[in-house]
Design a protein around this motif. Structure first.
Motif, mmCIF file in Angstrom:
data_model
loop_
_atom_site.group_PDB
_atom_site.id
_atom_site.type_symbol
_atom_site.label_atom_id
_atom_site.label_comp_id
_atom_site.label_asym_id
_atom_site.label_seq_id
_atom_site.Cartn_x
_atom_site.Cartn_y
_atom_site.Cartn_z
ATOM 1 N N SER A 106 10.456 8.492 47.586
ATOM 2 C CA SER A 106 10.854 7.505 46.582
ATOM 3 C C SER A 106 9.656 6.730 46.036
ATOM 4 N N GLU A 107 8.460 7.169 46.403
ATOM 5 C CA GLU A 107 7.204 6.566 45.914
ATOM 6 C C GLU A 107 7.106 5.092 46.296
ATOM 7 N N GLU A 108 7.621 4.770 47.445
ATOM 8 C CA GLU A 108 7.550 3.403 47.936
ATOM 9 C C GLU A 108 6.696 3.332 49.202
ATOM 10 N N ALA A 109 5.679 4.194 49.256
ATOM 11 C CA ALA A 109 4.824 4.271 50.430
ATOM 12 C C ALA A 109 4.136 2.937 50.698
ATOM 13 N N ARG A 110 3.929 2.702 51.965
ATOM 14 C CA ARG A 110 3.321 1.440 52.378
ATOM 15 C C ARG A 110 1.844 1.391 52.008
ATOM 16 N N TYR A 111 1.176 2.549 52.107
ATOM 17 C CA TYR A 111 -0.278 2.572 51.901
ATOM 18 C C TYR A 111 -0.644 3.567 50.803
ATOM 19 N N TRP A 112 -1.570 3.145 49.946
ATOM 20 C CA TRP A 112 -2.023 3.970 48.821
ATOM 21 C C TRP A 112 -3.540 3.927 48.738
ATOM 22 N N GLY A 113 -4.112 5.043 48.285
ATOM 23 C CA GLY A 113 -5.515 5.054 47.960
ATOM 24 C C GLY A 113 -5.719 4.624 46.517
ATOM 25 N N GLN A 114 -6.975 4.601 46.098
ATOM 26 C CA GLN A 114 -7.294 4.131 44.744
ATOM 27 C C GLN A 114 -7.304 5.260 43.721
ATOM 28 N N GLY A 115 -7.270 6.502 44.206
ATOM 29 C CA GLY A 115 -7.191 7.641 43.304
ATOM 30 C C GLY A 115 -8.517 8.325 43.063
#
Length: 122
Positions: A106-115
């Motif tokens: 659902s694209e609600e991940a807790r952690y994301w990178g900057q791309g």
């Protein structure tokens, strides 16, 4: 503090290959589900591939057979091997992590990178 840092994006010709990396710090990759997303200019972000805690992998139809997700828990690194690249693969690629695979879907991940930017020219 959890941190995800992507690398490996660059400009390539159609038909070429790239391997993206996502280095994780602050936690252990084996305890979370992880994923690669991408967002092309003017388009919504989409799931590319997910790997769950058991190592099961899921791919979007558009990349099945061309992309492979893998991880090295010892190095705390997630990889995305991209082969037979097409111009429509051009996008910013993000890695993400979450204990819940549902939140990744659902694209609600807790952690994301900057791309990291991938550009494929024809």
């Amino acid at each position: 503090q959890v941190r995800l840092v992507e690398s490996g994006g660059e400009s390539v010709q159609a038909g070429g290959s790239l391997r993206l990396s996502c280095a994780a710090s602050g936690y252990t990759t084996s305890t979370d589900c992880m994923a690669w997303f991408r967002q092309a200019p003017g388009k919504e972000r989409e799931v590319v591939t997910i790997i769950d805690r058991a190592g099961r992998t899921y791919y979007s139809d558009s990349v099945t057979g061309r992309f492979t997700i893998s991880q090295d828990s010892a190095k705390r690194t997630l990889y995305l091997q991209m082969n037979s690249l097409k111009p429509e693969d051009t996008a910013m690629y993000y890695c993400a992590a979450d204990p819940s695979i549902q939140r990744l879907w659902s694209e609600e991940a807790r952690y994301w990178g900057q791309g990291t930017q991938v550009t494929v020219s024809s």
